[in-house]
Design an enzyme around this catalytic site. Structure first.
Site, PDB file in Angstrom:
ATOM      1  N   ASP A 257     -14.459  29.429 -19.318  1.00  0.00           N
ATOM      2  CA  ASP A 257     -13.770  28.378 -20.137  1.00  0.00           C
ATOM      3  C   ASP A 257     -14.642  27.443 -20.927  1.00  0.00           C
ATOM      4  O   ASP A 257     -15.195  26.515 -19.957  1.00  0.00           O
ATOM      5  CB  ASP A 257     -12.600  28.067 -19.273  1.00  0.00           C
ATOM      6  CG  ASP A 257     -11.392  27.689 -20.376  1.00  0.00           C
ATOM      7  OD1 ASP A 257     -11.741  26.747 -21.392  1.00  0.00           O
ATOM      8  OD2 ASP A 257     -10.395  27.852 -20.169  1.00  0.00           O
TER       9      ASP A 257
ATOM     10  N   SER B 289      -7.226  26.947 -24.932  1.00  0.00           N
ATOM     11  CA  SER B 289      -7.305  28.053 -24.054  1.00  0.00           C
ATOM     12  C   SER B 289      -6.297  28.911 -24.001  1.00  0.00           C
ATOM     13  O   SER B 289      -6.478  30.334 -23.884  1.00  0.00           O
ATOM     14  CB  SER B 289      -7.551  27.651 -22.711  1.00  0.00           C
ATOM     15  OG  SER B 289      -8.807  26.803 -22.641  1.00  0.00           O
TER      16      SER B 289
ATOM     17  N   THR C 289      -5.565  30.618 -19.280  1.00  0.00           N
ATOM     18  CA  THR C 289      -6.501  31.672 -19.501  1.00  0.00           C
ATOM     19  C   THR C 289      -5.845  32.863 -18.697  1.00  0.00           C
ATOM     20  O   THR C 289      -5.380  33.982 -19.399  1.00  0.00           O
ATOM     21  CB  THR C 289      -7.874  31.358 -19.104  1.00  0.00           C
ATOM     22  OG1 THR C 289      -8.139  30.339 -19.827  1.00  0.00           O
ATOM     23  CG2 THR C 289      -8.867  32.758 -19.321  1.00  0.00           C
TER      24      THR C 289
ATOM     25  N   ASP D 158     -15.127  24.427 -18.449  1.00  0.00           N
ATOM     26  CA  ASP D 158     -14.314  23.678 -19.547  1.00  0.00           C
ATOM     27  C   ASP D 158     -14.001  21.996 -19.095  1.00  0.00           C
ATOM     28  O   ASP D 158     -13.950  21.085 -19.890  1.00  0.00           O
ATOM     29  CB  ASP D 158     -13.047  24.338 -19.833  1.00  0.00           C
ATOM     30  CG  ASP D 158     -12.003  23.534 -20.885  1.00  0.00           C
ATOM     31  OD1 ASP D 158     -12.705  23.437 -22.198  1.00  0.00           O
ATOM     32  OD2 ASP D 158     -10.900  23.200 -20.453  1.00  0.00           O
TER      33      ASP D 158
ATOM     34  N   HIS E 226     -14.935  18.580 -20.470  1.00  0.00           N
ATOM     35  CA  HIS E 226     -13.828  17.538 -20.926  1.00  0.00           C
ATOM     36  C   HIS E 226     -14.091  16.114 -20.334  1.00  0.00           C
ATOM     37  O   HIS E 226     -14.073  14.983 -20.793  1.00  0.00           O
ATOM     38  CB  HIS E 226     -12.364  18.064 -20.427  1.00  0.00           C
ATOM     39  CG  HIS E 226     -11.718  18.983 -21.416  1.00  0.00           C
ATOM     40  ND1 HIS E 226     -11.023  18.556 -22.757  1.00  0.00           N
ATOM     41  CD2 HIS E 226     -11.481  20.128 -21.047  1.00  0.00           C
ATOM     42  CE1 HIS E 226     -10.888  19.741 -23.324  1.00  0.00           C
ATOM     43  NE2 HIS E 226     -10.823  20.564 -22.382  1.00  0.00           N
TER      44      HIS E 226
ATOM     45  N   ASP F  21     -13.911  30.723 -24.387  1.00  0.00           N
ATOM     46  CA  ASP F  21     -13.138  31.103 -25.247  1.00  0.00           C
ATOM     47  C   ASP F  21     -13.021  30.019 -26.387  1.00  0.00           C
ATOM     48  O   ASP F  21     -12.622  30.307 -27.746  1.00  0.00           O
ATOM     49  CB  ASP F  21     -11.440  30.790 -24.716  1.00  0.00           C
ATOM     50  CG  ASP F  21     -11.663  29.556 -23.611  1.00  0.00           C
ATOM     51  OD1 ASP F  21     -12.858  29.063 -23.652  1.00  0.00           O
ATOM     52  OD2 ASP F  21     -10.438  29.208 -22.968  1.00  0.00           O
TER      53      ASP F  21
END
Ligand code: MG
Ligand code: ZN
Length: 367
Positions: free
Chosen positions: A44, A86, A140, A262, A266, A304
């Site tokens: 991700d 996502s 996801t 991911d 972030h 993704d």
């Protein structure tokens, strides 16, 4: 004496492989005409810059990324935004259709549920599983088994796990199943459906002989980070491959997610990102080793979307780079797709994220 020399000789020979050859395995693998099994590994938030950082951090020539003979790129945009989230990103893979950001397993407008590849393969006798480092209702994994208009409907998404024949799930989020505002105990319902339910990260006590479906909750909420002692993803991935093989003679579909790549992006947290990429690389290795051992498994690795606008700028010395994040959110960069196994070559080129779905089906040759 010969016993000692032979492995040495093999080592020397494999070490002399020509530089243009992909670092796939020491023995060439004879692939079946079509894959029987598909392992889709999703990092991700992992696009080219994350994979590049992983290669430099782990060591050039030492990563699983470099074992793939085929690489392509997908265009990750959703139906309403050049920058996907996502939910829409995973729904593109699971259903083969672009949807709006935030939507889980549905097409918009009109909240039309779409059948996922996991559901369809299950209905024709494939074994199916998911191994992730987030909670079960997170976007996801949710997009492969649930159909909800908003990803934040996590209690409802957990309910959708009861509507599937998923053979196994390993990941966090147990409280969505046993400590709910509606007081339903979904674990009891799953047990009635024959599931073995376990918690923790040990695989001991799981029906890995294939005798029953199971859910292993690795955390009550979100699992810890890879930098905080989370190690289960690689070993669980390999164990689940072997388990799913026993669950069906037809084949299996396994979705594995390095969910927190991911989250690290972030947070613009390079140490967290490094730990997650290292963990995901080990996980890819397990999938590739399994695929190389049987020649009938297609392994696809992709992300993704990109996250963090990561750039690899000049570091303190000429031998290191400095990761710099340009964003706190996702970006619209193309995302690499790595493929290994029978018909892997179909994944080269530049195409929409939805084609991951159609290419998976086309390699199976079922539709
Ligand atoms: Mg995710
Ligand atoms: Zn994100």
């Amino acid at each position: 004496m010969r016993l000692i020399l032979l492995p040495l000789l093999l080592l020397i020979i494999s070490g002399c492989a020509s530089p243009g050859k992909p670092n796939t395995e020491s023995q060439p693998v004879k692939f079946a005409a079509r894959p029987k099994n598909i392992i889709l590994l999703i990092g991700d938030g992992m696009a080219l810059s994350q994979a590049s950082a992983g290669i430099y951090w782990i060591g050039v020539g030492k990563t699983s990324f470099e074992r793939f003979p085929v690489v392509g790129f997908h265009k990750s945009h959703s139906s309403n935004d050049l920058v996907t989230d996502s939910a829409a990103g995973a729904t593109a893979f699971s259903c083969g259709q672009k949807t709006t950001n935030g939507t889980i397993g549905m097409l918009q407008p009109g909240n039309r549920p779409c059948r996922t590849i996991l559901e369809d393969l299950d209905s024709i006798g494939f074994a199916t599983g998911m191994v992730v480092t987030c909670s079960a209702p997170h976007a996801t994994p949710a997009s492969f088994i649930a159909h909800r208009e908003i990803r934040a409907f996590t209690e409802d998404i957990a309910l959708d796990y009861l509507k599937t024949n998923l053979d196994c799930f390993i990941g966090g989020g147990e409280h969505y199943f046993n400590d709910r505002p509606d007081h339903l105990n979904l674990e009891d319902s799953l047990k009635k459906n024959g599931y073995v339910i376990r918690r923790g990260t040990s695989l001991r006590g799981l029906p890995l002989d294939g005798s029953a479906p199971f859910m292993l909750f690795t955390a009550d909420r979100e699992p810890p980070t890879a930098s905080a002692d989370r190690h289960y993803l690689p070993v669980a991935t390999r164990a689940v491959c072997e388990y799913l093989q026993k669950r069906s003679d037809k084949g299996f579909f396994l979705m594995v997610e390095g969910s927190q790549i991911d989250w690290a992006c972030h947070a613009n947290d390079r140490n967290w990102l490094r730990a997650e990429l290292t963990d995901f690389d080990k996980t890819i290795k397990q999938a590739l080793d399994f695929a190389a051992s049987n020649g009938e498994t297609l392994v696809i690795v992709t992300g993704d979307h990109e996250c963090g606008g990561l750039a690899l700028t000049e570091g303190q010395s000429r031998r290191e780079f400095k990761p710099v994040f340009a964003a706190r959110l996702h970006t619209a960069a193309l995302v690499p797709v790595y493929a290994y196994g029978p018909l892997a070559e179909r994944f080269s080129g530049i195409y929409d994220n939805t084609e991951i779905y159609s290419k998976m089906w086309s390699t199976l040759g079922i539709r």
